[in-house]
Design an enzyme around this catalytic site. Structure first.
Site, PDB file in Angstrom:
ATOM      1  N   SER A 161      -4.717  11.837   2.548  1.00  0.00           N
ATOM      2  CA  SER A 161      -4.745  12.965   2.032  1.00  0.00           C
ATOM      3  C   SER A 161      -4.641  12.596   0.584  1.00  0.00           C
ATOM      4  CB  SER A 161      -3.266  13.810   2.474  1.00  0.00           C
ATOM      5  OG  SER A 161      -3.083  14.882   1.394  1.00  0.00           O
TER       6      SER A 161
ATOM      7  N   TYR B 259       5.355  13.754   2.709  1.00  0.00           N
ATOM      8  CA  TYR B 259       4.008  13.663   3.354  1.00  0.00           C
ATOM      9  C   TYR B 259       3.020  12.738   2.664  1.00  0.00           C
ATOM     10  CZ  TYR B 259      -0.436  15.633   4.304  1.00  0.00           C
ATOM     11  OH  TYR B 259      -1.934  15.879   5.095  1.00  0.00           O
TER      12      TYR B 259
ATOM     13  N   LYS C  58       1.426   9.305   4.495  1.00  0.00           N
ATOM     14  CA  LYS C  58      -0.039   9.143   4.466  1.00  0.00           C
ATOM     15  C   LYS C  58      -0.270   7.576   3.779  1.00  0.00           C
ATOM     16  CE  LYS C  58      -1.458  12.544   6.850  1.00  0.00           C
ATOM     17  NZ  LYS C  58      -2.120  12.349   8.137  1.00  0.00           N
TER      18      LYS C  58
END
Lengths: 321, 321
Positions: free
Chosen positions: B122, B146, B150
């Site tokens: 991402s 997050y 990633k």
């Protein structure tokens, strides 16, 4: 200040403990205890405060919980499976370097005491497509599993700090030279042994060419930087808790010349030049055009010349004959 | 080609399966089976090859072993705990986004079959001290858990590829818009709902200002890129298996103007402007000056204009009245 050194049996952990003993305050507060923890019971050191030695396997969360307690103010996380070892034994590297780091961080989070955590990362995070010159904001594209595990550790340190679980600081260590003791399983081991062994009248093998460039720091300066790293105010570091620790770039010829300048011409004659493809394969993925802007701005230091590295070895570490 | 889609119940997983069904070859070989795996039994799709649906919890290594088998040639790892959810529930994010990825990689390594693994990373890996413009070689300094998970996943994908355990490819997805279905717990959810809901005659809330810039890609183009990503030859990608997936930067005002240009002026009137500090706090750490040089060179594509994004939604996803 109650300080825990994970990897306290290693040469940096031992030197750090001695340094804390010689100057027994941190952030203006008296050091009340140092605990040296390692997979095998570490040697103790002389200090003006109580020194505990304990065994701890950071790959085991229950073991971490026995030494990372609510009383600990500052944790030095120096324990690691080094580069060539982590390359040979992928699971050992993952379990110690990545999951061990995670276990320590999770224990800190569970305690809720927001301890300071000083993490030894490595210049091995650089490599591959990352462009020279390298430094605090370079893309980590490691070419070893060790470098990958350290780069992932940096990400964890930053996020656990951002979330308020720890007060983290991660320093990408240059190659430490002249390292005392015996050769280890780091691919960089020769960068000390080609100096240390001849300085002790023994032969050593140099597995790379004389023009091989690398980025070095002495153990003495590294330990000073680790102490300074804990002294920094979090606000001065900012949101990114990761930085390159200062070092300097020298060729193999230059470090040998420094040895000759300090100790005379005999030592260099003990070096045998014997290129080793497996070592070269690893170290050729390493980088040398490295800048430590943030750490220098914050007051950490490199050595002035490599002759200093040689002198520090002779003063601090050379065994008496 | 036997293909496994982890996260096969999600909207991208479903669209990817439909795309594979519509063009049932990969790397010049016929697709013999697609398995859709997700925490809850995914809906099946119509396809000219057998489609299996299975439940799989990637945070559980034993569960991973049931669907990642020696028969699988290509794994799409799309399963994730999205941004706002991972920020609220740190453990869920770690268990799925980081340890789930590790479990899949470890299973591949244990099999020894060197499957291809396509990983959805991402643009949330960017942030903090990383300098604009951003792209393939920028320093990942994520400002969400997050993004951290990633970025750590990317490091793992690269190292497992380097070690020959997988043939990995990781793509940093732009924000996908117009996303079908319902709002989810991604902080970027509004970047679809302010278009999708009005296009269906419903009101929507815009929690940021009209000049908020962001980097977008349509679901149709994203799925095309995921297929192209698997078609690439490993030698053409090189040692760094991570790259930015192409997108384009637009302001909120521009995406709304695109909606008006395609579907008329009524839709935009259904948008309520209501700044929300918690959403803004997350998305303000995201970045928009992003370049996908490597992926563009390798033949992946962005949308031409945001009007395309609107049209693709109307053609592919808008529910019939």
């Amino acid at each position: 200040m109650n300080i825990l050194i994970l990897g306290g049996g290693g040469f940096l952990g031992q030197k750090l403990a001695l340094k804390l003993g010689a100057s027994p305050t941190l952030k203006g507060k008296a050091i009340t205890q140092v605990t040296l923890a390692d997979v095998m019971e570490p040697p103790t050191i002389e200090a003006p405060f109580p020194v505990q030695t304990v065994t701890c396997d950071i790959s085991d969360a229950a073991s971490v919980a026995t030494c990372v307690t609510a009383k600990i103010d500052v944790i030095y996380l120096l324990a690691a499976i080094v580069s060539a070892h982590a390359e040979e034994d992928f699971d050992a590297g993952m379990n110690i370097n990545l999951f061990g780091t995670y276990n320590v961080l999770e224990r800190c989070r569970a305690l809720g005491t927001v301890p300071m955590l000083v993490f030894s990362s490595s210049m091995a995070v650089y490599g591959g497509e990352a462009k020279d010159p390298l430094g605090d904001h370079s893309y980590p594209n490691p070419q070893t599993s060790y470098g990958m595990q350290k780069a992932a550790g940096e990400l964890l340190i930053n996020d656990y700090s951002r979330k308020g679980f720890i007060d983290g600081r991660a320093f990408r260590l240059p190659t430490i030279s002249v390292r005392p003791g015996k050769p280890n399983r780091a691919a960089s081991s020769f960068m000390s042994s080609i100096l240390r062994e001849p300085l002790n009248g023994r032969e050593a093998i140099c597995p790379v060419e004389a023009d091989f460039l690398h980025y070095y720091l002495s153990p003495r300066r590294c330990v000073e930087n680790l102490v300074k790293g804990a002294e920094l105010n979090a606000a001065d570091i900012g949101q990114n808790r990761v930085m390159q620790m200062p070092g300097k770039t020298w060729s193999i010829a230059q470090v040998i010349d420094a040895m000759t300048a300090v100790s005379g011409p005999e030592a260099a004659k003990l070096i045998q030049w014997d290129p080793q493809p497996d070592i070269k394969q690893i170290v050729s993925g390493w980088r040398w055009d490295i800048h430590a802007d943030k750490a220098l701005r914050l007051g950490l230091n490199a050595d002035d010349t490599f002759q200093d590295n040689i002198r520090y070895y002779l003063e601090d570490d050379k065994p008496n004959d």
